[in-house]
Enzyme design. Sequence first.
Site, PDB file in Angstrom:
ATOM      1  CE1 TYR A 190     -20.103 -58.242  56.515  1.00 47.41           C
ATOM      2  CE2 TYR A 190     -20.867 -58.097  58.776  1.00 47.41           C
ATOM      3  CZ  TYR A 190     -20.784 -57.574  57.507  1.00 47.41           C
ATOM      4  OH  TYR A 190     -21.376 -56.364  57.238  1.00 47.41           O
ATOM      5  CG  HIS A 236     -25.062 -57.938  52.999  1.00 44.76           C
ATOM      6  ND1 HIS A 236     -24.341 -58.817  53.759  1.00 44.76           N
ATOM      7  CD2 HIS A 236     -24.341 -56.803  53.016  1.00 44.76           C
ATOM      8  CE1 HIS A 236     -23.243 -58.236  54.215  1.00 44.76           C
ATOM      9  NE2 HIS A 236     -23.220 -56.998  53.770  1.00 44.76           N
ATOM     10  CB  SER A 294     -17.503 -47.549  56.746  1.00 44.65           C
ATOM     11  OG  SER A 294     -17.201 -48.882  56.433  1.00 44.65           O
ATOM     12  N   PRO A 295     -18.557 -45.611  59.781  1.00 45.29           N
ATOM     13  CG  PRO A 295     -19.194 -45.604  62.036  1.00 45.29           C
ATOM     14  CD  PRO A 295     -19.031 -46.516  60.846  1.00 45.29           C
ATOM     15  CG  LEU A 296     -14.995 -44.365  63.234  1.00 47.80           C
ATOM     16  CD1 LEU A 296     -14.250 -45.125  64.310  1.00 47.80           C
ATOM     17  CD2 LEU A 296     -15.220 -42.914  63.641  1.00 47.80           C
ATOM     18  N   GLY A 297     -14.778 -44.001  58.326  1.00 46.38           N
ATOM     19  CA  GLY A 297     -14.035 -44.053  57.062  1.00 46.38           C
ATOM     20  C   GLY A 297     -13.069 -45.213  56.990  1.00 46.38           C
ATOM     21  NE  ARG A 298     -14.607 -49.600  53.513  1.00 48.84           N
ATOM     22  CZ  ARG A 298     -15.513 -48.815  52.920  1.00 48.84           C
ATOM     23  NH1 ARG A 298     -15.274 -47.526  52.793  1.00 48.84           N
ATOM     24  NH2 ARG A 298     -16.646 -49.309  52.474  1.00 48.84           N
ATOM     25  N   GLY A 299     -11.448 -46.492  59.344  1.00 51.22           N
ATOM     26  CA  GLY A 299     -10.296 -46.182  60.180  1.00 51.22           C
ATOM     27  C   GLY A 299      -9.580 -44.906  59.810  1.00 51.22           C
ATOM     28  CG  PHE A 300      -8.436 -42.454  55.791  1.00 55.06           C
ATOM     29  CD1 PHE A 300      -8.314 -42.998  54.530  1.00 55.06           C
ATOM     30  CD2 PHE A 300      -7.480 -41.528  56.185  1.00 55.06           C
ATOM     31  CE1 PHE A 300      -7.280 -42.632  53.677  1.00 55.06           C
ATOM     32  CE2 PHE A 300      -6.447 -41.156  55.346  1.00 55.06           C
ATOM     33  CZ  PHE A 300      -6.337 -41.715  54.097  1.00 55.06           C
TER      34      PHE A 300
END
Length: 322
Positions: free
Chosen positions: A56, A122, A200-206
């Site tokens: 990162y 990773h 990404s539990p929020l779908g990358r913000g979606f």
Amino acid sequence: MKTAKLGDLDVSRIGLGAMGMSHGYTGAGSDDDESIRTIHRALDLGVTLIDTAEVYGPYVNEELVGRAIRGRRDEVVLATKFGLISHTGGAGADSSPGNVRAAVEGSLRRLGVDHIDLYYQHRVDPGTPIEETVGAVAELVQAGKVRHIGLSEAWTHTIRRAHATHPITALQSEYSLFTRDQEEILPLLRELGIGLVPYSPLGRGFLTGQIRSIEDFADDDFRKDNPRFVGEAFQRNLALADEVQAVATEAGATPAQVALAWLLSRGTDIAPIPGTKRVSRLEENVAADGVELTDEQLRRLDALPPAEGAHHTEAQMQMIER
């Protein structure tokens, strides 16, 4: 904050992914002071699992996390990852024993610590047998530099072979209302006593309901090329996000909280790591710990179809075992 059990490692059942503070998203790296405040606030609220990786940035995210946890090391279950950077002249997802040994020294230095609590491979390296990689990390466990071993985006055959070499504590893979394939592997993880850490539990913000157009994304925001954020797939996925919003309105919560509460309902061996660089979003995410969805609301969410489009680009999918 309630806790989750990853193998024999206790963590807060909501963690914090630090990647977006330095890498990948619009505005990453623009305000390190706010990112550090966010990490401090997470610790104040009982979040213990902080997740980063050497790639990162590269490197700068580990340095940022290291600055943030200085003086508070005993409050943190610190997770980082190796394998997408070669320190020995290898190629691809270099997880050779020599690279593992070189990588851990850099991570320890940048994080300012003498051990890493959870050290992930990773991505699975097709060029190095998993037994060799896990064996190298097991030597670091014996040396006291690593406490627990993790894998990321590995599938059944690799997980079994790795676990036979040394107990694996956690698998970190994408899992959310948008990405459900981890449900195929959960029985194996539970058979072996391995926890699941959804990224990404929020779908990358979606799934937050805040994204209605990608026009606000910077050119270097990797979502601009993500198959779920383009064309007809984007429009169809908006309809799924609207369904999550409908449940959230009924539950008196935000869509992000509903998406996290749904994940938390899947078991006490699951600890999602939503990422944010803002204190306000962190506080919203952490409050999902107190959201209880009804059986009917959970059924409605379970019935949602998966998102339209692959969850990574074609090139990235080549590095994900299925």
